[in-house]
Design a protein around this motif. Structure first.
Motif, PDB file in Angstrom:
ATOM      1  N   LEU A   8       2.439  21.817  10.741  1.00  0.00           N
ATOM      2  CA  LEU A   8       3.601  22.633  11.054  1.00  0.00           C
ATOM      3  C   LEU A   8       3.510  23.059  12.513  1.00  0.00           C
ATOM      4  O   LEU A   8       2.611  23.818  12.896  1.00  0.00           O
ATOM      5  N   VAL A  28       8.668  26.726   7.920  1.00  0.00           N
ATOM      6  CA  VAL A  28       7.630  26.915   6.909  1.00  0.00           C
ATOM      7  C   VAL A  28       8.240  26.906   5.511  1.00  0.00           C
ATOM      8  O   VAL A  28       7.715  26.278   4.586  1.00  0.00           O
ATOM      9  N   ALA A  35       9.140  23.386   4.543  1.00  0.00           N
ATOM     10  CA  ALA A  35       7.915  22.616   4.305  1.00  0.00           C
ATOM     11  C   ALA A  35       7.319  22.926   2.945  1.00  0.00           C
ATOM     12  O   ALA A  35       6.821  22.030   2.243  1.00  0.00           O
TER      13      ALA A  35
END
Length: 297
Positions: A157, A169, A172
């Motif tokens: 990331l 985030v 993800a």
């Protein structure tokens, strides 16, 4: 896992596009999300064909039917292999506009396409069309370049602490909920060359460097806590240097299978992660790339 929204995968039947369709199907199975598989016949190519052969020529009909059969065959394979429902969409015209319109119609949570296509998908990912798509959409875009054999297991990331980082985030975690996350921030001493030119001594610049690193480490930890990442689920990677180079280096050194970028950098004028960094990672990296296009509010 809680179901996500619809996933839209585009294909031109090239090898990379098949990888993208397979990854989209895996994600649909893992998240319980509906999958739509879309093929667009480029309007410019059709217009050129009609100019040469005339409108309504039998060749055009055969091309359309061949594409329809390939689309149906691919959809059926995905249904069988991944035990999911797959809807198919055929269209023609401006590829960018058709994808965007279909994404809006579906309210897609994720767009998936191959990193190297044949024809329009190649231009879509590597050329100006991809930038226009990313600029215009508020939907995450997953660019697939690897053959998918398993869920994502190690995700890099790239964080710049802009409003896009928190959403990156979050996305993800949806795409790779069981992965180990490497939270990377590439920091630099502001105006280091100019400071040296102005006669600032090395010890002072090194002091600034220590401060910059410490601040980056603190912000990485704060962001991990803010986004609900648990101890053992992530590790920090705070490293000095150019972001685009460090992302590619660390992606390979840490054996990551997905890189996640936010859409923008610290300001709209920088376009950091939409422009040069994304281009560099796509051109020089070896793994899939997820671009989160939403920002925290």
């Amino acid at each position: 896992m809680k179901a996500w929204g619809p996933i839209l995968a585009t294909t031109d039947f090239s090898g990379p596009a098949r990888h993208a369709a397979d990854r989209a199907a895996r994600l649909a199975h893992e998240t319980g999300s509906p999958l739509t598989l879309m093929h667009v016949m480029p309007g410019e190519a059709l217009a050129e064909l009609r100019q040469w052969l005339g409108s309504g020529h039998a060749t055009e009909g055969r091309l359309v039917e061949d594409n329809r059969q390939q689309l149906q065959q691919l959809a059926e394979r995905l249904r069988t292999q991944h035990h999911i429902t797959v809807q198919v969409v055929e269209s023609s015209g401006s590829v960018l506009d058709e994808i965007r319109q279909q994404a809006e119609a579906l309210d897609a949570s994720l767009l998936v396409l191959g990193a190297r296509g044949a024809g329009f998908l190649r231009r879509l990912v590597l050329g100006s069309t991809s930038e226009r798509l990313l600029r215009r959409t508020s939907r995450p875009v997953l660019v697939v370049r690897q053959t998918p054999h398993e869920p994502y297991r190690r995700v890099l990331l790239a964080l710049d602490f802009s409003p896009w980082s928190v959403q990156a985030v979050s996305v993800a975690l949806r795409v790779a909920p069981h992965a180990r996350f490497v939270l990377l921030n590439a920091f630099q001493v502001p105006f280091e060359d100019k400071l040296r030119y102005a006669g600032v001594d090395t010890a002072t610049i090194d002091h600034y460097r220590v401060q910059a690193r410490a601040e980056a480490v603190q912000r990485v930890n704060e962001l991990a806590a803010q986004t609900g990442l648990k101890p053992g689920q992530w590790e920090a990677c705070v490293i000095e240097g150019d972001a685009s180079q460090r992302i590619v280096e660390q992606e390979q050194e840490r054996d990551c299978d997905l890189v996640v970028l936010g859409k923008h950098g610290q300001s709209a004028t920088e376009d950091l992660l939409l422009g040069s960094v994304t281009k560099h990672v796509l051109a020089e990296g070896s793994t899939d790339v997820l671009v989160s296009t939403a920002r925290a509010v």
